[in-house]
Write an enzyme that holds these catalytic residues in place. Structure first.
Site, short mmCIF file in Angstrom:
data_model
loop_
_atom_site.label_atom_id
_atom_site.label_comp_id
_atom_site.label_asym_id
_atom_site.label_seq_id
_atom_site.Cartn_x
_atom_site.Cartn_y
_atom_site.Cartn_z
CB SER A 158 -9.09 -4.36 -7.65
OG SER A 158 -9.17 -5.55 -6.55
CE1 TYR A 216 -4.65 -6.64 -9.48
CE2 TYR A 216 -5.81 -6.88 -7.32
CZ TYR A 216 -5.72 -6.89 -8.61
OH TYR A 216 -6.78 -6.87 -10.46
#
Length: 318
Positions: free
Chosen positions: A121, A143
């Site tokens: 990501s 995250y």
């Protein structure tokens, strides 16, 4: 692009589009889904999905059994928690994304895997413009930290056990089947309802990449035509940061200005990232990849899909 593929996280936004692309190209696809009640996106594919394993990446035995039985040539590991921050605690995010990745990697040992493609990501980077893969991770949320930690595990297994890995870092993906609370879909659905779009000042810059372009990057990462990608970390980005207020304005322009954008109606988030865009030089060099769909064209496609599938779009809460 044929052969046998195994996809974790197949019921998600990216996963569903990837599964559709693989099946359309003639691949034999098996998927791992945690909750069979959350397969709404996959149900829209209208394609055969006979090889479905219900299980959690946190269950080592389930993962090992599925991979041992299917014997895939390519594994796409997309399963992750924390994409929707409200849906998971920090502990759940770390367990799912790090331990879950470890379980999938362990299950691949001893199998004849010719490519392991990991979905990282852009959240791993934190803030910055023209971010290159050589920059050390500096995430601003759990995250991003979990995805960076899992990516290091992926590369470690590649070096230690000879697993041919590719670590992809998509930037801000958008398009049909995206969760309704995300910026692009939220703006479209709000405008379709006749309500003004309440937002922050919208100065935050993000690097938008249309879903079909991202899927193309994942497909190429698993293609033997691109052997130099093995062992690498690769951005899938447009290379341009666009203020989100400009994206909202463009959506409303394409839709014929049915409502207004109310800038400053919402506060900025604590710890807001003001700029984020990625350098896609490595993707161009190693995968021959660059976005083909412009922001305007991608928004036009997404708006058309939302108009035609509004009821479905409203139901996509995960």
């Amino acid at each position: 692009m044929g052969g046998r593929a195994f996809v974790t996280g197949a019921s998600g936004f990216l996963g569903a589009h990837l599964v559709r692309r693989l099946i359309a190209a003639g691949a034999e696809v098996a998927i791992l889904v945690r909750d069979p009640q959350r397969m709404l996106r996959l149900q829209t594919l209208h394609m055969p999905l006979s090889n479905v394993w219900v299980g959690d990446v946190l269950d080592r035995e389930q993962v090992q059994a599925a991979l041992a039985e299917w014997q895939p040539e390519v594994v796409y590991h997309l399963a992750a928690a924390g994409v929707n921050p409200a849906a998971s605690t920090p502990a759940e995010v770390m367990q799912s994304n790090v331990l879950g990745t470890l379980n999938v990697l362990e299950a691949c040992r001893g199998l004849a895997i010719r490519r392991f493609v990991y979905a990282g990501s852009c959240a791993e980077y934190g803030s910055g413009r023209d971010l290159s893969e050589d920059r050390l991770p500096a995430p601003t949320n759990v995250y991003g930290a979990s995805k960076a930690a899992a990516g290091l595990l992926v590369q470690t297994y590649g070096r230690t056990y000879g697993l041919p890995t590719v670590w992809l870092r998509p930037f801000m993906i958008y398009g049909p089947l995206e969760r309704r609370s995300r910026l692009v879909t939220h703006t479209i659905l709000t405008a379709l309802s006749g309500e003004d779009v309440r937002m922050t000042g919208g100065e935050q810059e993000r690097d938008f990449v249309y879903i079909e372009d991202v899927v193309e990057g994942f497909v190429r990462a698993a293609d033997d035509t691109y052997p130099a990608a093995v062992g690498e970390t690769i951005n899938l980005s447009s290379g341009e940061g666009v203020p989100i207020r400009e994206v909202v304005a463009l959506i409303l322009e394409i839709m014929g200005h049915p409502v207004k954008a109310v800038l400053g109606a919402l506060p900025y988030r604590e710890g807001e990232m003001w700029q984020q865009s990625g350098d896609n030089t490595r993707a161009r060099r190693l995968l021959g990849w660059a976005p083909r769909v412009s922001l305007r064209a991608g928004l036009e496609r997404t708006i058309a899909w939302c108009r035609q599938n509004r009821e479905l779009a409203e139901r996509l809460v995960q």
